[in-house]
Design an enzyme around this catalytic site. Structure first.
Site, PDB file in Angstrom:
ATOM      1  N   ASP A   1       0.805  -1.227   0.000  1.00 15.65           N
ATOM      2  CA  ASP A   1       0.000   0.000   0.000  1.00 15.65           C
ATOM      3  C   ASP A   1       0.840   1.280   0.000  1.00 15.65           C
ATOM      4  O   ASP A   1       0.302   2.383  -0.131  1.00 15.65           O
ATOM      5  CB  ASP A   1      -0.984   0.006   1.196  1.00 15.65           C
ATOM      6  CG  ASP A   1      -0.293  -0.230   2.543  1.00 15.65           C
ATOM      7  OD1 ASP A   1       0.886   0.154   2.690  1.00 15.65           O
ATOM      8  OD2 ASP A   1      -0.941  -0.789   3.448  1.00 15.65           O
TER       9      ASP A   1
ATOM     10  N   HIS B   1       7.498  -7.279  -1.147  1.00 19.12           N
ATOM     11  CA  HIS B   1       6.527  -7.827  -2.091  1.00 19.12           C
ATOM     12  C   HIS B   1       6.117  -6.794  -3.132  1.00 19.12           C
ATOM     13  O   HIS B   1       5.021  -6.863  -3.683  1.00 19.12           O
ATOM     14  CB  HIS B   1       5.319  -8.386  -1.334  1.00 19.12           C
ATOM     15  CG  HIS B   1       5.658  -9.584  -0.486  1.00 19.12           C
ATOM     16  ND1 HIS B   1       4.844 -10.083   0.508  1.00 19.12           N
ATOM     17  CD2 HIS B   1       6.746 -10.386  -0.498  1.00 19.12           C
ATOM     18  CE1 HIS B   1       5.432 -11.132   1.071  1.00 19.12           C
ATOM     19  NE2 HIS B   1       6.588 -11.328   0.487  1.00 19.12           N
TER      20      HIS B   1
ATOM     21  N   CYS C   1      -0.810  -3.003 -22.521  1.00 22.85           N
ATOM     22  CA  CYS C   1       0.484  -2.346 -22.644  1.00 22.85           C
ATOM     23  C   CYS C   1       0.453  -1.340 -23.791  1.00 22.85           C
ATOM     24  O   CYS C   1       0.211  -1.720 -24.946  1.00 22.85           O
ATOM     25  CB  CYS C   1       1.556  -3.396 -22.886  1.00 22.85           C
ATOM     26  SG  CYS C   1       3.139  -2.701 -23.364  1.00 22.85           S
TER      27      CYS C   1
ATOM     28  N   SER D   1       1.619  -7.982  17.678  1.00 22.45           N
ATOM     29  CA  SER D   1       0.525  -8.390  16.801  1.00 22.45           C
ATOM     30  C   SER D   1      -0.656  -8.835  17.660  1.00 22.45           C
ATOM     31  O   SER D   1      -0.557  -8.835  18.883  1.00 22.45           O
ATOM     32  CB  SER D   1       0.973  -9.537  15.884  1.00 22.45           C
ATOM     33  OG  SER D   1       0.148  -9.608  14.732  1.00 22.45           O
ATOM     34  N   ARG D   2      -1.755  -9.173  16.990  1.00 21.70           N
ATOM     35  CA  ARG D   2      -2.930  -9.572  17.783  1.00 21.70           C
ATOM     36  C   ARG D   2      -2.730 -10.915  18.461  1.00 21.70           C
ATOM     37  O   ARG D   2      -3.166 -11.126  19.576  1.00 21.70           O
ATOM     38  CB  ARG D   2      -4.166  -9.627  16.891  1.00 21.70           C
ATOM     39  CG  ARG D   2      -4.723  -8.250  16.620  1.00 21.70           C
ATOM     40  CD  ARG D   2      -6.057  -8.317  15.900  1.00 21.70           C
ATOM     41  NE  ARG D   2      -6.572  -6.974  15.685  1.00 21.70           N
ATOM     42  CZ  ARG D   2      -7.264  -6.596  14.622  1.00 21.70           C
ATOM     43  NH1 ARG D   2      -7.522  -7.465  13.666  1.00 21.70           N
ATOM     44  NH2 ARG D   2      -7.699  -5.370  14.525  1.00 21.70           N
TER      45      ARG D   2
ATOM     46  N   CYS E   1      -1.854  -3.198  17.188  1.00 19.37           N
ATOM     47  CA  CYS E   1      -0.508  -2.607  17.144  1.00 19.37           C
ATOM     48  C   CYS E   1      -0.534  -1.108  17.395  1.00 19.37           C
ATOM     49  O   CYS E   1       0.381  -0.573  18.039  1.00 19.37           O
ATOM     50  CB  CYS E   1       0.207  -2.971  15.855  1.00 19.37           C
ATOM     51  SG  CYS E   1      -0.659  -2.549  14.354  1.00 19.37           S
TER      52      CYS E   1
END
Ligand code: OAD
Length: 316
Positions: A114, A131, A163, A276-277, A293
């Protein structure tokens, strides 16, 4: 399940941050969920749960390069919901930028696509987007690369972006008709995308997507089956391994290699904190700080005496 360690408490975590100057931050989708961006694997709310209607044997196929080459409609039927549309970032993103401002950030290895780390102020030379991202897009046939934003209108309109260079080079004046394909969202059969399908007539399909006969553009996010960017292992092995003095992992289930292997690959005496959770079972951290978090990070900043200066985002 933290390992037996001399570090245990929230104050230990604060002390570690205070005295470290080369911190690796490893992040995943959990740091953006408070903005309403789904993670991948949370049951019910994660993207992979939401893809059940596609009838894939494994929801990860939506991000598999071989599947994309056979049938790009699968990815594009998902992509229109994940194309970045958010211009806010979370307290957790801000914390990573603050680590940089305090001269403590070595590298942020992010699995997120993102691009919100950049928006929060994490400098690009300290960010590895393991990534990839939607920032650029490339043709899967000729490799021609363009700004990612140029294909957003097509993605959002449910069109498969083609393209511009292939179109110019390959299409005779007027161009051949585009082939039509089912998006698959309605459970209709999908045909293979490839030479054998090229002559079949799909004109009767009640399709949602036109498949360009010229090159197909794909956002430069790393699909399963594609290599990570070169700078990932280069930075880790040649720059970070001998410098790092603390690792903080935030909002990732650590299920996808090779990013998940960073933690065990670094020298074992380097303290490691997990935020983290839920705890993970397959890696033992020195300190687990479990919860949302943004809440955990805000408390760490309070104890550090850092003014996060960022409003909390209401959990979605
Ligand atoms: P996952 O969905 O696997 O893991 C996100 C983790 O964050 C889960 O353990 C959640 O419990 C946790 N979480 C969610 N919201 C949170 C919050 N507000 N506060 C704290 N924790 C929270 O996502 P990733 O680990 O990032 O790759 O997934 C890794 C890769 O798998 C992705 O980059 C993607 C995916 O397949 C590709 O597509 C190539």
């Amino acid at each position: 399940r933290a390992k037996l360690s001399r570090y245990n408490t929230v104050d230990d975590a604060v002390d570690l941050i205070r005295r470290s100057s080369n911190i690796i931050i490893l992040t995943g989708a959990g740091i953006s969920t408070s903005l309403g961006i789904p993670d991948f694997r949370s049951k019910g709310t994660g993207l992979y749960s939401k893809l059940e209607h596609l009838g894939l044997s494994d929801p990860q196929e939506a991000f598999d390069i071989d599947v994309f080459k056979q049938d790009p409609t699968i990815f594009y039927s998902v992509a229109k919901d994940i194309v970045p549309a958010i211009d806010r970032y979370t307290p957790t993103h801000k914390f990573i930028a603050m680590l940089h401002e305090h001269g403590k950030l070595l590298t942020n290895y992010s699995q997120n696509i993102d691009n919100l780390e950049v928006m929060a102020g994490v400098p690009k030379d300290k960010l590895i987007q393991c990534h990839g991202s939607f920032g650029t897009a490339s043709c899967i046939q000729c490799g021609y690369r363009i700004q990612g934003e140029k294909i957003f209108p097509d993605i959002k309109a449910g069109r498969i972006p083609e393209c511009p260079r292939c179109v110019q080079n390959l299409r005779p004046a007027g161009g051949p008709p585009k082939r039509k394909r089912s998006a698959g969202a309605d459970g209709k059969k999908r045909r293979r995308w490839g030479a054998s399908a090229a002559n079949s007539s799909d004109e009767d399909d009640d399709s949602e997507y036109d498949i360009p006969t010229a090159g197909i553009m794909k956002p430069d996010i790393i699909f399963f089956g594609e290599p990570l960017p070169d700078e990932f292992s280069k930075r880790l092995t040649e720059h970070d391994r001998d410098k790092v003095d603390l690792v903080i992992v935030i909002g990732t289930s650590l299920k996808v290699t090779p990013v998940s292997e960073i933690v065990s690959w670094l020298p074992s005496h380097i303290p490691q904190i997990y935020v983290s959770r839920q705890a993970v079972n397959h890696i033992n951290f020195d300190i687990d700080l479990l919860g949302d978090c943004d809440v955990v990070i805000t408390e760490l900043c309070r104890r550090l005496g850092w003014d996060l200066n960022h409003e909390m985002v209401d959990p979605a």
